[in-house]
Design an enzyme around this catalytic site. Structure first.
Site, PDB file in Angstrom:
ATOM      1  N   LYS A  24       0.826  -1.221   0.000  1.00 53.53           N
ATOM      2  CA  LYS A  24       0.000   0.000   0.000  1.00 53.53           C
ATOM      3  C   LYS A  24       0.855   1.265   0.000  1.00 53.53           C
ATOM      4  O   LYS A  24       0.455   2.287  -0.556  1.00 53.53           O
ATOM      5  CB  LYS A  24      -0.963   0.000   1.193  1.00 53.53           C
ATOM      6  N   ASP A  36     -10.342   1.931   2.283  1.00 50.65           N
ATOM      7  CA  ASP A  36     -10.428   1.131   3.519  1.00 50.65           C
ATOM      8  C   ASP A  36     -11.290   1.805   4.587  1.00 50.65           C
ATOM      9  O   ASP A  36     -12.119   1.160   5.229  1.00 50.65           O
ATOM     10  CB  ASP A  36      -9.023   0.892   4.095  1.00 50.65           C
TER      11      ASP A  36
END
Ligand code: ATR
Length: 274
Positions: free
Chosen positions: A66, A103
């Site tokens: 990420k 997220d």
């Protein structure tokens, strides 16, 4: 040829994203191909470039990439910048890479799905790593009365709270400094992965409280088992996974899938009913 998408991770074989996105595509009548790509630990950028050259249109990015995805994005969304991490890549019409992070909104939508309100509530989040940083801004947008970040290494929680102090009433400290009762306790530490329970006081939960673990599995995590024994309502992170995927799908295809049907399918695949 169908538009191509993928989840990039290492390891990635266990990822549920291909199952989720195939279900979304089927449900919304979108023609696309979604695969899993195991990128080399030291060359995420190379793997992404190859994928784009071969016609890739977008990707989900999971552990440990990420941060790499954040670094290579030509343009970043506000929420990705806040998270300092990217879990969704989109190839723009000009061929440039746009990085976003779904997220946090995934967690906020899952809490809403379970009828858990944050507004005016006292919320505790355990952990201060990348997973927690990624969800703080969307949680604070829900206007909890107070958000406390507690971490095994206190300094990391203090630093994170300071970084987000412009977004609401947020404080940070060590696990031993936790005081009072909370309406919602989120375990965002990776302790569940190792089957560990962070040392938490047994006075943690207010009456009617929810305990949320950002992890999920076929069996409840040790944190959720403990929380249930303390009288809290346990909720695992499976819905968060589906909701963050739905937001990615929307970014790519401009269509919002129905997440309830896919939650049920995924729960079935894990071998238990939600
Ligand atoms: P992630 O990307 O999953 O957030 P990370 O950045 O490595 O991974 O962060 C892991 C988090 O889980 C940290 O907050 C870590 O605490 P430390 O900062 O003290 O290392 C927390 N964690 C991991 N194992 C734990 C355990 N057994 N008990 C309590 N906290 C734990």
């Amino acid at each position: 040829m169908a538009d191509r998408y993928a989840v990039f991770g290492n390891p990635v074989a266990h990822s549920k994203s291909p199952l989720i996105h195939s279900a979304f595509a089927e449900q919304t009548g979108q023609t696309l191909e979604y695969t899993a790509v195991e990128a080399p630990q030291d060359d995420f950028a190379g793997a992404w470039l190859r994928f784009v050259q071969e016609g890739g249109r977008g990707a989900n990015v999971t552990v440990p990439f990420k941060g790499d995805a954040y670094a290579l994005s030509a343009t970043l969304s506000h929420r990705a910048r806040r998270a300092q991490a990217v879990n969704t890549l989109i190839v723009g019409g000009n061929g440039r890479t746009y990085g976003d992070n779904t997220d946090g909104v995934g967690l906020a939508r899952d809490l809403a799905y379970h009828g858990v309100a944050l507004k005016g509530r006292r919320v505790l989040i355990v952990g201060a790593g990348g997973a927690v940083r990624g969800v703080l801004a969307p949680l604070l947008e829900e206007e909890p009365d107070e958000l406390v970040i507690a971490n095994r290494t206190a300094e990391k929680a203090v630093a994170l709270a300071e970084a987000f102090s412009d977004a609401g009433r947020v404080t940070g400290g060590g696990l031993e400094a936790i005081s009072g009762a909370f309406d919602l306790v989120i375990n965002g530490s990776s302790a569940s992965l190792a089957g560990d329970l962070p040392p938490l006081p047994d006075t943690l939960f207010a009456p009617g409280a929810t305990a949320y673990d950002m992890m999920y599995g076929a069996e409840p995590t040790v944190f959720l088992r403990w929380a249930k024994a303390q009288g809290a309502t346990p909720t695992d992170g499976l819905g968060m996974l589906v909701e963050q995927a739905a937001e990615s799908f929307f970014l790519w295809r401009s269509v919002r899938p129905d997440t309830a049907a896919v939650r049920a399918r995924l729960r079935d695949a894990l071998g238990k009913a939600e």
